[in-house]
Write an enzyme that holds these catalytic residues in place. Structure first.
Site, short mmCIF file in Angstrom:
data_model
loop_
_atom_site.label_atom_id
_atom_site.label_comp_id
_atom_site.label_asym_id
_atom_site.label_seq_id
_atom_site.Cartn_x
_atom_site.Cartn_y
_atom_site.Cartn_z
N HIS A 12 -56.02 -0.72 15.73
CA HIS A 12 -57.12 -1.63 15.39
C HIS A 12 -58.35 -0.95 14.82
CE1 HIS A 12 -59.43 -5.25 15.64
NE2 HIS A 12 -60.25 -4.80 16.57
N LEU A 43 -54.37 -9.84 14.30
CA LEU A 43 -55.07 -9.84 15.58
C LEU A 43 -55.02 -11.17 16.30
CD1 LEU A 43 -56.78 -7.69 17.06
CD2 LEU A 43 -58.76 -9.03 16.36
N GLU A 69 -59.59 -11.38 21.48
CA GLU A 69 -59.83 -11.23 22.91
C GLU A 69 -60.30 -12.54 23.56
OE1 GLU A 69 -61.37 -7.37 23.73
OE2 GLU A 69 -62.77 -8.17 25.19
N GLN A 85 -58.45 3.04 18.63
CA GLN A 85 -58.33 1.92 19.56
C GLN A 85 -57.13 1.03 19.23
OE1 GLN A 85 -61.29 -1.50 19.57
NE2 GLN A 85 -61.70 -0.65 21.58
N ARG A 139 -59.88 -2.86 27.15
CA ARG A 139 -58.85 -2.96 26.13
C ARG A 139 -57.73 -1.94 26.32
NH1 ARG A 139 -61.90 -4.35 20.36
NH2 ARG A 139 -62.35 -6.48 20.96
N ARG A 176 -64.48 1.60 21.81
CA ARG A 176 -65.52 0.79 21.19
C ARG A 176 -65.71 -0.52 21.94
NH1 ARG A 176 -65.71 -3.42 16.97
NH2 ARG A 176 -63.47 -3.51 17.20
N PHE A 196 -68.77 -11.11 25.80
CA PHE A 196 -67.69 -10.31 25.24
C PHE A 196 -67.29 -9.31 26.32
CE2 PHE A 196 -66.32 -9.03 20.73
CZ PHE A 196 -65.89 -10.29 20.44
N HIS A 237 -55.69 -2.57 19.99
CA HIS A 237 -56.04 -3.87 20.55
C HIS A 237 -54.82 -4.35 21.31
CE1 HIS A 237 -57.45 -7.93 20.98
NE2 HIS A 237 -58.63 -7.56 20.52
#
Ligand code: FAD
Ligand code: FES
Lengths: 570, 241
Positions: free
Chosen positions: A350, A251, A254, A235, A285, A385, A122, A237
């Site tokens: 997000h 969404l 990612e 945040q 991000r 995050r 990730f 996205h």
């Protein structure tokens, strides 16, 4: 006067039945406390079901060098020195235990070839540590948690909208609200209350959140004197859908860029090299979100105000195997086959890093008997995050909050809320129904969402923030005259009226904190103060209710100690 | 475009179909049309939704006679007439909102939670192979939208049989197929009216998650019920014990 149709007693009342609330309920039930848990949507359908990517724990199944310390270091660094190291350390140390527990509840993770739990890479993680169930990790988590609460005969009541907490001096003793299906006013007496109401990205025009995420917990806590922290940290996205409008905000995970997806502006230029020549599309991000935003503002956006995300250069089989949900999503929602056509995307609101300030060892707030956990709380994520850390937080701190609240509750005398206070709070629910004329709740909601998107978005300036605050104040002045028709039974307009009340608090807090922080850090970007300034701003902005609105001050971020101190530059 | 929506209260007094004029926009979903009606034409209209992304299963309704997730269902260009009804077989609450509580209650009898042979030690991890978990993982894709109940002949035509319903069987199968499960749910699902299902596959065809309900949940349970009654197998089991 408004009277409750029913009063429900418990030791521990848990507001919110997402991952955090459910895990807290299990812990509270196991500690022997009489527990009531509720949500404003149907049981098992909370926002947490949408979590796709996975949940982090340094199991080292693929990369044996991984450890809690590396996980903690990654988390602190992504949080740009705003996270509380005590909370981060606890989360990372206990994450493997939390995964093991989830397995013992019956969750089935994807497997490695030798039968262990599979872990995927990730963004911004040193090692592969994100455990997952296909792209439906949140759904599986919700299933097994609900099953465990039911197995323990926990009282799970769904479709109840709580509007206010009840206090006795500085002690929280319950809450009031209404049952959507039955159309009845309810009173809850509880020796301890845990808020697990999730985030508030719904306060933005374009967002990836579920209907229920309107900052109710933040507003309820604020009204009884709880301290809020890091609210400026929201945040965005980088990639949400924008077309058609009904799919706006959904969404685009990612993993699309992880698998090799490239970003282009409307002129067909690949623009990421301009913004981050090294990490390109896989940059942090906030960097990617700002890059996309810049391109759009500079007039290089697509017809619908976005940019292109393209995977057509990848083999179709790879797309179908690695990104099945995205393929389905674009086909079903936009009529776009991503193996052949480009995706139109733009940043979407997000996740709320900020929230209620809690004690690292108990999840207690500064209000006696009031606890907070999950996205509604602050402390883990700081300025940004790390993907996959939220689900970990829900489990580790859900357990801690449930245990601590039960232990506290079992030592308290029964809660005896003041009848007059109950009446007053209930009257706030019924008032819009009694008004003959007034403003439409949906109209105010849209004004809030527009103001936040415009002024408190990806890029912020003093002027923009001040304009947003002025607009929010105008809406606040109109809010007491909202009018709702119909009855208390499943009244969506009434829900919207309550949402407006709550969103206003979360939105204004966000805008004011953003105006106060005169630097850029993580998700918070000020065009007029583009640098990060650790000398002055390595502080958490905290706010609480004063006589005239928000009282704002700063706390220095606690300096890491022990093993973490050695691992981190400070 | 005309959108006709079923309106009623819990007691179905004055149940009626009301037609609303909704301006069509390209890419519009049925849920968008309902929101438009609620926000601009009739604020008292009630319907459910939460994620708006086909992931939570809150928003199911019958659109032109077919149960679908309204957040996912596009209104095709040129479509003039749309009718929206609540899911059948559930007690009504208001308009498109129904009460799933009776179905949820029946799930309790199926022991739809993980039942391993022994408690796991704290910090212990299972070793399971991908092939062992696939059957259970398919069942766990269920988003509890209850679309399968709306099309189930047994539930629609024979409510007296007290059938537990396809979704509850999927939930039971999700536990039964866990590689470490030790409880046999065959007698429970049999009591739940499994034999009434004559495998017409309607549920399977309507599932928005593409779960093979008939093939992979109902038929395996039917087989288990039969084999648990087979005298030869019974004897074999005794001997093996
Ligand atoms: C599309 C998407 C994908 C994501 N993917 C990941 C991922 O892969 N990994 C990860 O770690 N994180 C991910 N996240 C973030 C993560 O899903 C959330 O942060 C997390 O689920 C929040 O859980 P929660 O329990 O705090 O609250 P929620 O799940 O939001 O639950 C809130 C609960 O509170 C209830 N509630 C709210 N207000 C009231 C009220 N007034 N009265 C009564 N009840 C109320 C709600 O009904 C609900 O039950 C993702 C988020 C999104 C949007
Ligand atoms: S609203 Fe969640 S599936 Fe439609």
């Amino acid at each position: 006067m408004a009277q409750p149709a029913e009063t429900i007693e418990s030791d521990v009342l848990i507001v919110g039945a997402g991952g955090a609330g459910l895990r807290a309920a299990i812990a509270s039930l196991d500690a022997g406390a009489n527990t009531v848990i509720l949500g404003k949507t149907l049981a098992g359908k909370a926002h947490t079901v949408m979590a796709e990517g996975g949940i982090n724990a340094a199991l080292g199944n693929l990369d044996p060098q991984d450890s809690w310390l590396v996980h903690a270091k990654d988390t602190m660094e992504e949080g740009i020195n705003l996270s509380d190291w005590r909370i981060v350390e606890k989360m990372c140390r206990e994450a493997p235990q939390a995964i093991s527990e989830l397995e013992s509840y019956g969750a089935i993770f994807d497997r490695t070839p030798d039968g262990k739990i599979m872990q995927r890479p990730f963004g911004a993680h040193t090692y592969r540590r994100t455990c997952h169930i296909g792209d439906m990790t949140g759904l599986e988590m919700m299933h097994v948690l609900v099953e465990q609460v039911q197995k323990r005969n926990g009282r799970l009541i769904d479709e109840v909208y709580l509007t206010d907490l009840l206090v006795d001096g500085n002690r929280c003793v319950g809450a009031v609200g209404y049952d959507l299906k039955k159309g009845k006013l309810l009173q809850f007496n509880a020796r301890a209350v845990i808020l697990a109401t999730g985030g508030y990205a719904r306060a933005y025009k374009r967002n990836s959140n579920a209907w229920e995420n309107t900052g109710d917990g933040i507003a309820m806590a604020y009204h009884v004197g709880a301290i809020l922290m890091d609210l400026e940290m929201l945040q965005f996205h980088p990639t949400g859908m924008i077309w058609p409008p009904s799919a706006s905000g959904i969404l685009v995970t990612e993993s699309v860029r992880g698998e090799g997806g490239l970003l282009f502006n409307a002129k067909g230029e690949r623009f990421m090299p301009k913004y981050d020549a090294k990490r390109l599309e896989l940059s942090a991000r906030d960097v990617v979100a700002r890059a996309i935003y810049n391109e759009i503002l500079a007039g290089r956006g697509t017809e619908h105000g976005g940019v292109w995300l393209d995977v057509t250069h990848l083999p179709a089989e790879k797309i179908l195997k690695k990104l099945p949900r995205m393929h389905k999503q674009f086909l079903e929602y936009a009529g776009v086959d991503i193996t052949k056509e480009k995706m139109e995307v733009a940043p979407t609101a997000h996740y709320a890093m900020g929230g209620i300030k809690v004690d690292p060892a108990t999840n207690r707030s500064n209000v006696l008997g009031l606890f907070a956990v999950g996205e509604v709380s602050a402390g883990v994520h700081g300025g940004n995050r790390l993907g996959g850390n939220s689900l970990t937080e829900l489990l580790v701190f859900g357990k801690q909050a449930g245990q601590a609240a039960a232990a506290y509750a079992l030592q308290q005398s029964p809660a005896k809320p003041d009848a007059k206070q109950v009446e007053e709070k209930l009257a706030q629910i019924t008032a819009p129904l009694e008004r003959r004329e007034g403003v439409k709740p949906a109209e105010l909601r849209d004004r809030i969402r527009e103001a936040m998107w415009k002024g408190v978005g990806v890029k912020r300036t003093e002027t923009g923030l001040k304009q947003a605050i002025a607009e929010l104040e105008a809406v606040k002045a109109l809010a007491p005259s909202m009018k709702v028709s119909g009855s208390l039974v499943y009244n969506q307009d009434l829900n919207t009226a309550m949402d407006v009340r709550n969103m206003l608090v979360a939105a204004e807090a966000t805008a004011r904190a953003a105006l106060y922080r005169e630097e850029s850090r993580g998700a918070h970007y000020r065009e007029d103060f583009p640098e990060t300034n650790d000398g002055v701003w390595r502080v958490n902005i905290v706010m609480s209710k004063g006589f005239k609105g928000f009282n704002l001050s700063v706390y220095p971020v606690p300096r890491p100690e022990g093993e973490l101190a050695k691992a981190i530059k400070w | 475009m005309k959108v006709r929506v079923y309106r009623s209260d819990a007691r179905q007094r004055d149940a009626k179909l009301i037609a609303y004029d909704v301006p069509y926009t390209k890419g519009m979903r049925v849920l968008t049309a309902l929101e438009f009606i609620q926000e601009h034409l009739d604020p008292t209209l009630s319907f459910r939704w939460n994620c708006g992304a086909g992931q939570c299963g809150s928003c199911a309704a019958e659109v032109n006679g077919k149960p679908v997730l309204t957040c996912k269902t596009e209104i095709r260009e040129g479509m003039q007439d749309l009718s929206v009804f609540p899911l059948k077989v559930f007690p009504p609450v208001k308009d498109l909102v129904v009460d799933f509580a009776p179905a949820q209650k029946k799930l309790k009898d199926l022991r739809a939670h993980f039942t391993p042979a022994r408690e796991k030690k704290p910090g212990e991890f299972y070793r399971l192979q991908e092939w062992q978990v696939q059957a259970a993982q398919e069942m766990r894709k269920c988003i509890d939208c209850f679309i399968c109940y709306d099309v189930c002949h047994v539930l629609r035509d024979a409510p007296h049989l007290n059938f537990v319903g396809p979704r509850n069987l999927v939930k039971a199968a999700a536990q039964e197929f866990h590689p470490l499960n030790v409880v046999n749910r065959a007698p429970l699902v049999e009591q739940g009216g499994l034999s009434a299902c004559n495998v017409t596959r309607c549920c399977t065809e309507s599932c928005p998650q593409g779960i093979q309900i008939t093939q992979n949940a109902i038929i395996p349970f039917k087989e288990r019920v039969i084999s648990s009654k087979d005298p030869f197998e019974k004897l074999l089991k005794k001997v093996l014990k």
